[in-house]
Design an enzyme around this catalytic site. Structure first.
Site, PDB file in Angstrom:
ATOM      1  N   GLY A  69      10.872   0.881  -1.032  1.00 34.11           N
ATOM      2  CA  GLY A  69      11.863   1.886  -1.378  1.00 34.11           C
ATOM      3  C   GLY A  69      13.253   1.477  -0.940  1.00 34.11           C
ATOM      4  O   GLY A  69      14.241   1.749  -1.633  1.00 34.11           O
ATOM      5  N   THR A  70      13.346   0.831   0.207  1.00 36.86           N
ATOM      6  CA  THR A  70      14.645   0.346   0.692  1.00 36.86           C
ATOM      7  C   THR A  70      15.239  -0.669  -0.272  1.00 36.86           C
ATOM      8  O   THR A  70      16.435  -0.628  -0.592  1.00 36.86           O
ATOM      9  CB  THR A  70      14.487  -0.280   2.088  1.00 36.86           C
ATOM     10  OG1 THR A  70      14.130   0.745   3.020  1.00 36.86           O
ATOM     11  CG2 THR A  70      15.774  -0.951   2.543  1.00 36.86           C
ATOM     12  N   GLN A 177      11.247  11.494  -0.558  1.00 26.96           N
ATOM     13  CA  GLN A 177      10.514  12.584   0.075  1.00 26.96           C
ATOM     14  C   GLN A 177      10.029  13.642  -0.910  1.00 26.96           C
ATOM     15  O   GLN A 177       9.009  14.289  -0.680  1.00 26.96           O
ATOM     16  CB  GLN A 177      11.393  13.251   1.133  1.00 26.96           C
ATOM     17  CG  GLN A 177      11.725  12.359   2.310  1.00 26.96           C
ATOM     18  CD  GLN A 177      10.508  11.982   3.141  1.00 26.96           C
ATOM     19  OE1 GLN A 177       9.484  12.666   3.139  1.00 26.96           O
ATOM     20  NE2 GLN A 177      10.603  10.872   3.855  1.00 26.96           N
ATOM     21  N   ALA A 195       6.334   4.309  -2.362  1.00 25.13           N
ATOM     22  CA  ALA A 195       4.950   4.737  -2.538  1.00 25.13           C
ATOM     23  C   ALA A 195       4.288   5.202  -1.259  1.00 25.13           C
ATOM     24  O   ALA A 195       3.436   6.099  -1.286  1.00 25.13           O
ATOM     25  CB  ALA A 195       4.135   3.591  -3.157  1.00 25.13           C
ATOM     26  N   HIS A 196       4.644   4.624  -0.109  1.00 19.01           N
ATOM     27  CA  HIS A 196       3.936   5.019   1.109  1.00 19.01           C
ATOM     28  C   HIS A 196       4.315   6.416   1.577  1.00 19.01           C
ATOM     29  O   HIS A 196       3.692   6.957   2.485  1.00 19.01           O
ATOM     30  CB  HIS A 196       4.163   3.989   2.229  1.00 19.01           C
ATOM     31  CG  HIS A 196       5.543   3.996   2.804  1.00 19.01           C
ATOM     32  ND1 HIS A 196       6.579   3.305   2.241  1.00 19.01           N
ATOM     33  CD2 HIS A 196       6.051   4.591   3.909  1.00 19.01           C
ATOM     34  CE1 HIS A 196       7.669   3.475   2.979  1.00 19.01           C
ATOM     35  NE2 HIS A 196       7.376   4.256   3.993  1.00 19.01           N
ATOM     36  N   CYS A 322      16.817  10.665  22.803  1.00 21.59           N
ATOM     37  CA  CYS A 322      15.982  10.350  23.964  1.00 21.59           C
ATOM     38  C   CYS A 322      14.790   9.464  23.592  1.00 21.59           C
ATOM     39  O   CYS A 322      14.063   9.008  24.463  1.00 21.59           O
ATOM     40  CB  CYS A 322      15.453  11.635  24.591  1.00 21.59           C
ATOM     41  SG  CYS A 322      16.716  12.852  24.958  1.00 21.59           S
TER      42      CYS A 322
END
Length: 483
Positions: A69-70, A177, A195-196, A322
């Site tokens: 996707g990136t 998403q 896809a993931h 954090c």
């Protein structure tokens, strides 16, 4: 062990597993070859493209598969910008986009282009009016996610797409998403997905470029995937990705699973603030993804909280500073201006059992309480250590608040230099009750998270944030006691 991090990666869908195993035997050959094995591989690839295009809402010849996707985002952004170089070199994107868009924007700027962020409100949503005001003659591309990956807020894609079309500017939508839940509405120009995120195998992305959109692929090219994604296609993974997306879409057309998960998330959104003191639930409560909820807990070390939840059997994620090696708050939470410390993102995969959500709600209060106790926060969750003394001074005796002149001289300075999230806020909370109403507390801190979390604490505790000033080290954050 309940897995509540589907927004990072959804568990492999059973249909994806079956399709992957089957296509390993049939889809291993080169689909560009004319012999029997190549033709079988080509048939599988074409069928997968048709299924994915139907789910996206585009033509098969408008969609290509990428290695991630990136990569789809980088290819889409660079190709659209290059094609519109003569029209302009300005890239607009929301301040809460996925990091892949931010990185693509940095590359564009380094190459001589310009970029501008669109601000969001406290729920993480872009106002269409802000987009309309930012569109100019030099705008080459607008990038807007369909829904946020950290807080779940849905963006007004349809309205923004109409504005972009009127201005003759292409709109790229990151639908990673939202795509499992339905097609993206509106006249978008480019769309990316991964896809993931929906239960397909990792290593498969989608890039759709609608006909009529100017596009000039950048980088190495070959004859595969219309010249937009170089390299041999991973046909078994592509087939599995398309099969799982089609299966999910078939199961969500009636909205049953989406509605069921939305009810579970609504329960988390309602119950967590009731069960755990000093919690802020963030993101739009209505216009959001059905399966995702994010909340932040005051006075909690995010990393410790995630470890304790993991020990209790729950896998969740966080945007808290954090939990980051850089100790820098999530850019999404920062853009929204909400609390970042003790941040928890719960994203429920398909089929999540209601009993698992109920057990999470049982475990969470105990875990938060244990983490706070280790950090020295009062067990009752009180935030003003001197509140009882002030109550005895003013409430019981009926005395008026001290005059402003006395308040000015009642300021305290808290040295939190070298201390990390959430310690500066905890130390502020412990002493705020020691100054009279109208008095000030100045917190010295060199932790970047303090710049975000101290104002957020003030909003949650109804105290007045007066701002920051430069200090010899770090910054000085000034808070006036109101209550």
């Amino acid at each position: 062990m309940p897995y509540f991090d589907a927004a990072s990666a959804a568990p492999l869908h059973p249909v994806a597993r079956e399709a992957l195993l089957a296509s390993l035997d049939e889809g291993w050959a080169d689909p560009a070859r004319l012999y029997r094995e190549g033709r079988r591989a080509r048939l599988l690839l074409d069928a997968a493209r048709e299924a994915a295009a139907e789910a996206v809402g585009c033509r098969p010849d408008e969609l290509v598969f990428t290695p991630s996707g990136t990569q789809a985002v980088h290819t889409g952004v660079s190709g659209a910008l290059a094609a519109r170089r003569r029209a302009g070199r300005r890239l607009l994107y929301s301040a809460v986009e996925h990091s892949s868009v931010l990185h693509a924007a940095e590359v564009h700027e380094a190459a001589g282009g310009s970029r501008a962020e669109l601000a969001v409100d406290r729920t993480g949503r872009v106002a269409p009016g802000e987009v309309a005001a930012a569109l100019g003659p030099d705008t080459a591309l607008v990038a807007l996610q369909s829904a946020n990956h950290e807080v779940g807020t849905a963006q007004p894609v349809e309205e923004v797409a109409a504005l972009c079309r009127e201005a003759a500017v292409p709109l790229l939508v990151d639908a990673a998403q939202s795509l499992p839940w339905g097609p993206v509405p509106g006249a978008w120009s480019l769309l990316t997905a991964s896809a993931h995120k929906w239960g397909g195998p990792p290593g498969v992305g989608l890039l759709a470029v609608r006909k009529g959109t100017r596009f000039a692929p950048q980088g190495p090219r070959d004859e595969r995937e219309s010249g937009r994604s170089a390299g041999f296609e991973n046909i078994p993974a592509v087939v599995a990705a398309a099969a799982s997306l089609r299966a999910l879409r078939a199961g969500t057309e009636t909205g049953d699973e989406a509605a069921r998960l939305r009810r579970l998330v609504d329960r988390i959104r309602t119950r967590v603030p009731q069960l755990v003191p000093d919690v802020e639930v963030v993101g739009d409560p209505v216009r959001r993804l059905p399966h995702l909820v994010t909340f932040s807990c005051l006075y909690v070390d995010g990393e410790a909280l995630l470890h304790e939840l993991d020990r209790a059997g729950f896998s969740v994620s966080s945007g808290s500073s954090c939990t980051s090696s850089t100790l820098t708050p999530s850019h999404v939470l920062r853009a929204m201006g909400v609390l970042s410390e003790g941040n928890v993102r719960v994203s429920l995969p398909y089929g999540t059992a209601e009993a698992d959500v109920e057990r999470f709600l049982e475990v969470l209060p105990r875990v938060v309480r244990a983490v706070r106790e280790r950090l020295g926060v009062p067990a009752a969750g009180a935030t003003e250590a001197g509140e009882a003394a002030e109550a005895g001074e003013a409430t019981e005796a009926g005395e008026a608040a001290e005059p402003a002149e006395a308040a000015e001289s009642a300021g305290l300075v808290v040295d939190s230099l070298g201390k990390r999230c959430p310690i500066p806020v905890i130390e502020l909370a412990k002493v705020i009750g020691e100054v009279p109403v109208g008095g000030t507390v100045t917190v010295l801190s060199d932790d970047e998270a303090a710049r975000q979390d101290i104002p957020a604490w003030c909003a949650m505790r109804d105290q007045e944030y007066l701002g920051e000033r430069r200090a010899e080290r770090g910054a000085a954050y000034v808070v006036r006691r109101r209550v």
